[in-house]
Design an enzyme around this catalytic site. Structure first.
Site: not given
Ligand code: F6P
Length: 522
Positions: A186, A192, A246-247, A332, A363, A491
């Site tokens: 987003k 990452e 995002g979620r 979240e 189990h 972060k």
């Molecule tokens: O770390 C939290 C977050 O901002 C989430 O809310 C989001 O889904 C994820 O990181 C990834 O964010 P982006 O889509 O901006 O890379």
């Protein structure tokens, strides 16, 4: 109710199982095994009214800026609404833009799936790697896993972790000429995702060339500038909007890898199911409203009966990633300690959410659910029809699911255990020593949610059901479910640790650990 046994409630009301149920959009929820009376439910609905749930629901659907700390709407329902629907952000209809992107996605996916779009050397794309994390990963990953049996397009793969082992393991199985990367972020600033995308690009460039990037990379983002700065052309970018959290985003272009793998028609099925659940949530009265019931019962167990966690137990291998997805969704969204206005709450907010598919979970940790001192309510989710040929296995799966819910509720008294053991010939000291270990306290609440099958429509509806459940709970707690400031601080510190020039002080433990790591990493 703390002193009340659910079994006694059943004994007192022959209609309880039928009355404490709710049915719509193909789902059947039996909540009769919750520790609630008719009066409890009435009081919970009063609580919902006191917290103006119906007004907040309308605010959500009307595109008001319910995400007050970011001054944004949360209009994920608009992503799955029919073309003619009238969702608005700041007075402007969002439907035309939503459907323009969906149309572009469909056209692009058809080109890739039909082989019209080819890699730089003219080969068909056989594998798609979704690079993203959190909401840009979990939803598409869950859907592709749940509907894997219907995949008739390029094979989907998912890379999320900044641990290079994730990317490395996937690239080792793929060939650059036939691989496409969908970089989903987003913000397009997530560490990452960017570092994984950079390495993926280097992999393409080193075995093909720089020109190949345009044939092997597309992006999904709200941040066109950053996408272009990364080297992906705006023509190869699919947009979404700041009013999509995002979620809550798998319904947008974030679902591109789903559409590539499963085709536009199944993606539309997913959207239709979610839309049907949106309509149910918006229109059904509180007492017959699935997300409202799930939300209020979860509040009851957590805030009133003091259950610290909530277990999700889908009895469906296809839903093996449902819990990971729901964890981000719920924790979240609602893992907050202040109200919308910034006042500190003096009550618990989200319970820790955990679980795994049944029967595997039986189990692993069901022992604790049955006999541990703490009560952990369970949502059992059970598809009625199996999508495989082994009918005998499905019968066993169903039997196990029903049996676990029943055992948790009924328990087994010392008297019952004693009678069983006596019948098996035990007596005296040996009998008395054996009894306490075999007693089940019971009275442990659960929901049983039946869904017809794990197909695109009902999967979409299931995910939307839990999205709205999360919203209902946030309204009762008076918190903003749509921001996530809690992930920012970590972060920032990671960046500080990576920056050798920074003289910002860390804590002594972290300083010492860095020192030790430096010595060992030499
Ligand atoms: O770390 C939290 C977050 O901002 C989430 O809310 C989001 O889904 C994820 O990181 C990834 O964010 P982006 O889509 O901006 O890379």
């Amino acid at each position: 109710m703390d002193q009340t046994r659910i079994a006694e409630l059943f004994a007192a009301d022959a209609q309880r199982a039928r009355e404490m149920s709710c049915e719509d959009v193909g789902f059947y929820l039996d909540y009769s095994k919750q520790r609630v009376s008719v009066e409890t439910l009435e009081l919970l609905r009063n609580l919902a009214r006191q917290q103006q749930l119906e007004t907040w629901r309308e605010r959500l659907f009307n595109g008001e800026h319910v995400n007050n700390t970011e001054n944004r709407a949360a209009l994920h329902m608009a992503l799955r609404a029919p073309r003619a629907a009238d969702f608005r952000d700041a007075g402007r209809r969002v439907g035309p833009e939503v459907h323009a992107v969906l149309d572009r996605m469909a056209e692009f996916c058809e080109r890739v799936r039909s082989g019209q779009w080819r890699g730089a050397t003219g080969k068909r794309i056989t594998d798609v790697v979704n690079i993203g994390i959190g909401g840009s990963d979990l939803g598409p990953r869950l859907v592709c896993e749940a509907l894997a049996a219907s995949i008739d397009g390029p094979r989907p793969h998912f890379v999320a972790n900044v641990d290079g082992a994730d990317l490395h393991a996937i690239l080792a199985r793929l060939r650059p000429e036939t691989t496409m990367f969908v970089v989903v972020s987003k913000t397009f600033t997530t560490q990452e995702t960017l570092v994984n995308a950079l390495h993926a690009r280097a992999w393409i460039v080193s075995s093909l060339d720089i020109e190949a990037v345009s044939k092997h990379f597309v992006a999904v983002s709200t941040n066109q500038e950053a996408v272009e700065a990364f080297g992906i052309d705006a023509d190869h970018m699919f947009s979404f909007w700041d009013w999509v959290g995002g979620r809550y985003s798998l319904w947008s272009a974030v679902g591109l890898s789903i559409m590539l793998a499963l085709g536009p028609q199944r993606f539309t099925g997913l959207l239709r199911g979610a839309h049907a659940m949106d309509t149910h949530f918006r229109r059904a009265p509180l007492q017959q409203n699935l997300p409202v019931l799930l939300g209020l019962l979860a509040i009851w167990n957590h805030n009133f009966l003091g259950c610290a966690t909530q277990v999700l137990a889908p009895y469906a291998q296809r839903l093996s990633l449902f819990v990971s997805w729901a964890q981000q969704l719920e924790m979240e969204s609602n893992g907050k300690s202040v109200t919308r206005e910034g006042r500190r709450v003096d009550y618990a907010t989200t319970p820790a959410l955990w679980g795994n598919v049944g029967t595997n979970a039986q189990h692993a940790y069901f022992q604790m659910l049955h006999q541990g001192p703490a009560v952990h309510p369970v949502d059992f989710i059970l598809p009625v029809y199996a999508e495989h040929p082994y009918k005998d296995m499905h019968k066993k799966l169903v039997a196990n699911c029903l049996a676990q819910a029943s055992a948790l509720m009924r328990g087994k008294s010392a008297q019952e255990v004693r009678a069983e053991l006596v019948a098996r010939g035990l007596e005296g000291e040996a009998l008395e020593a054996a009894v306490p270990h075999r007693v089940f306290p019971g009275n442990r609440p659960s929901n049983m949610l039946l869904m017809p099958r794990v197909d695109p429509f009902h999967l979409g509806a299931l995910l939307a059901l839990y999205e709205h459940r999360t919203f209902v709970m946030s309204v009762i707690w008076g918190i903003n479910a749509f921001d996530q400031w809690g992930v920012e601080f970590g972060k920032q510190l990671a960046n500080r640790i990576l920056d050798p020039k920074s003289d910002l002080p860390l804590d002594p433990s972290t300083d010492e650990l860095m020192h030790k790591l430096q010595l060992r990493m030499r």
